[in-house]
Design an enzyme around this catalytic site. Structure first.
Site, PDB file in Angstrom:
ATOM      1  N   GLU A   6     -52.976 -30.823  79.028  1.00 10.19           N
ATOM      2  CA  GLU A   6     -52.643 -30.398  80.391  1.00 10.19           C
ATOM      3  C   GLU A   6     -53.816 -29.545  80.848  1.00 10.19           C
ATOM      4  O   GLU A   6     -54.039 -28.465  80.315  1.00 10.19           O
ATOM      5  CB  GLU A   6     -51.334 -29.594  80.355  1.00 10.19           C
ATOM      6  N   ARG A   9     -56.522 -23.743  87.157  1.00  6.35           N
ATOM      7  CA  ARG A   9     -56.773 -22.303  87.246  1.00  6.35           C
ATOM      8  C   ARG A   9     -58.250 -22.050  87.428  1.00  6.35           C
ATOM      9  O   ARG A   9     -58.676 -20.903  87.531  1.00  6.35           O
ATOM     10  CB  ARG A   9     -56.307 -21.607  85.967  1.00  6.35           C
ATOM     11  N   LYS A  31     -40.303 -28.124  82.479  1.00 10.38           N
ATOM     12  CA  LYS A  31     -40.991 -27.125  81.663  1.00 10.38           C
ATOM     13  C   LYS A  31     -40.084 -25.885  81.615  1.00 10.38           C
ATOM     14  O   LYS A  31     -39.336 -25.635  82.563  1.00 10.38           O
ATOM     15  CB  LYS A  31     -42.329 -26.820  82.340  1.00 10.38           C
TER      16      LYS A  31
HETATM   17  C1  3PG Z   1     -49.143 -22.350  80.834  1.00  9.54           C
HETATM   18  O1  3PG Z   1     -49.765 -22.401  81.877  1.00  9.54           O
HETATM   19  O2  3PG Z   1     -48.322 -23.222  80.566  1.00  9.54           O
HETATM   20  C2  3PG Z   1     -49.316 -21.173  79.938  1.00  9.54           C
HETATM   21  O3  3PG Z   1     -50.309 -20.317  80.370  1.00  9.54           O
HETATM   22  C3  3PG Z   1     -49.568 -21.506  78.512  1.00  9.54           C
HETATM   23  O4  3PG Z   1     -49.058 -20.425  77.830  1.00  9.54           O
HETATM   24  P1  3PG Z   1     -49.767 -19.810  76.540  1.00  9.54           P
HETATM   25  O5  3PG Z   1     -51.169 -19.483  76.958  1.00  9.54           O
HETATM   26  O6  3PG Z   1     -48.952 -18.582  76.209  1.00  9.54           O
HETATM   27  O7  3PG Z   1     -49.707 -20.840  75.466  1.00  9.54           O
END
Ligand code: 3PG
Length: 319
Positions: A41, A45, A129
């Protein structure tokens, strides 16, 4: 569950990636593929998200690449145009969800409350999700909402790592887990793909939990099987248990009453998920004998043999 979500479920883990430098996109994808996890994914960002998705998809068209942190329908268009096969949003945004549903795009929207989940079901979604998973109540929260919402399935993401991965994956309403722990931005920025590969392989091994279950010994007939089983039972004081096609001695030795698969016998390897093991092992070039696949009542694979024998032993996986 559509085919794409089924594939995500079989991979079990979705690396959540933030790419600042476009030059890192393809080497990172190559690393995940070579570790046996061809799914990602790529989050919107950074300004490089769209270009990163495009270059990964151009180089590895079979990789299951989606776009994450999608915050607007404009970003949905950009992501899909770049080749993203699914869209993930952090929160529950009905406008984006409707837009994707109308266009036939797989959308995995973020939910964190029972109200979001109710709305997701209302919109006909089967998989969402759960974000941010750890901060929103984690495993206990998912267990609790599994009571009223029996059909809704989740991809928890946020705070998941090698330690808590299996506590999520063992829930029956969890399809897969997302996370960045094996693809941390500092590793990507530094081009430290060896560490990314090690962490990804470690995550896969933790998820699959391969271990030896039992050894099967082939015999020509019941007499021979009975003799061998009694001998092993006597030496180790293991329980002798007559079955239909074999005699089990304790849990570790199965003596076949006839020459079964494998020149000498078989080795049974157990795993937390045969379907996920098949997906991973197929990625690293292992083939399976489809005639030996056994399914449980939910359609999940409970056992299957590898096509290849090793050292005269057929190998089978079991849950
Ligand atoms: C996301 O966007 O799904 C999260 O930032 C991923 O979370 P993590 O960095 O705690 O794994």
């Amino acid at each position: 569950m559509n085919e794409l979500i089924r594939n995500i479920s079989n991979y079990g883990i979705v690396p959540v990636i933030k790419i600042d430098n476009i030059d890192k996109a393809v080497p990172l994808a190559e690393t995940l593929i070579s570790a046996g996890l061809p799914v990602a994914e790529v989050t919107f960002r950074t300004v490089q998200a769209e270009a990163s998705i495009r270059s990964i998809v151009e180089t590895y068209p079979d990789m299951l690449v989606g776009a994450g942190t999608v915050l607007s329908v404009e970003q949905v268009d950009k992501a899909v145009d770049a080749g993203a096969k699914f869209i993930v949003t952090p929160g529950f945004n009905p406008k984006i969800i409707r837009y994707c549903i109308n266009k036939g795009i797989t959308i995995i929207p973020g939910t964190s409350t029972a109200s979001d989940m109710a709305a997701a079901l209302e919109m006909g979604l089967e998989v969402v999700k759960f974000f941010p998973a750890e901060q929103s109540g984690g495993v206990e929260y998912l267990k609790a909402v599994g009571g009223p919402y029996t059909t809704l399935k989740f991809i928890p993401t946020g705070g998941i790592n090698a330690k808590n991965l299996n506590s999520y994956l063992s829930l029956k309403n969890v399809v897969a887990c997302g996370g960045s722990w094996m693809v941390k931005s500092d590793l990507i920025d530094a081009g430290d793909f060896d560490t990314v590969k090690d962490l990804t392989r470690q995550a896969i091994q933790i998820m699959l939990g391969f271990s030896l279950d039992h050894i099967g010994i082939n015999c020509i007939d019941l007499d021979e099987a009975d003799g061998i089983a009694k001998k092993v039972s006597k030496i180790f004081d293991f329980e002798y248990k007559m079955g239909n096609s074999s005699i089990f001695v304790g849990k570790a030795v199965e003596v076949m009453k006839f020459p079964f698969l494998g020149k000498k016998g078989h080795i049974a390897i157990k795993t937390n998920s045969v379907d996920r093991a098949i997906a991973y092992l197929s990625e690293i070039g292992i083939s399976f004998d489809e005639n030996t696949r056994k399914l449980d009542s939910n359609g999940k694979t409970k056992a299957i043999y590898l096509l290849e024998e090793i050292g005269g032993f057929a190998i089978h996986l079991l849950n």
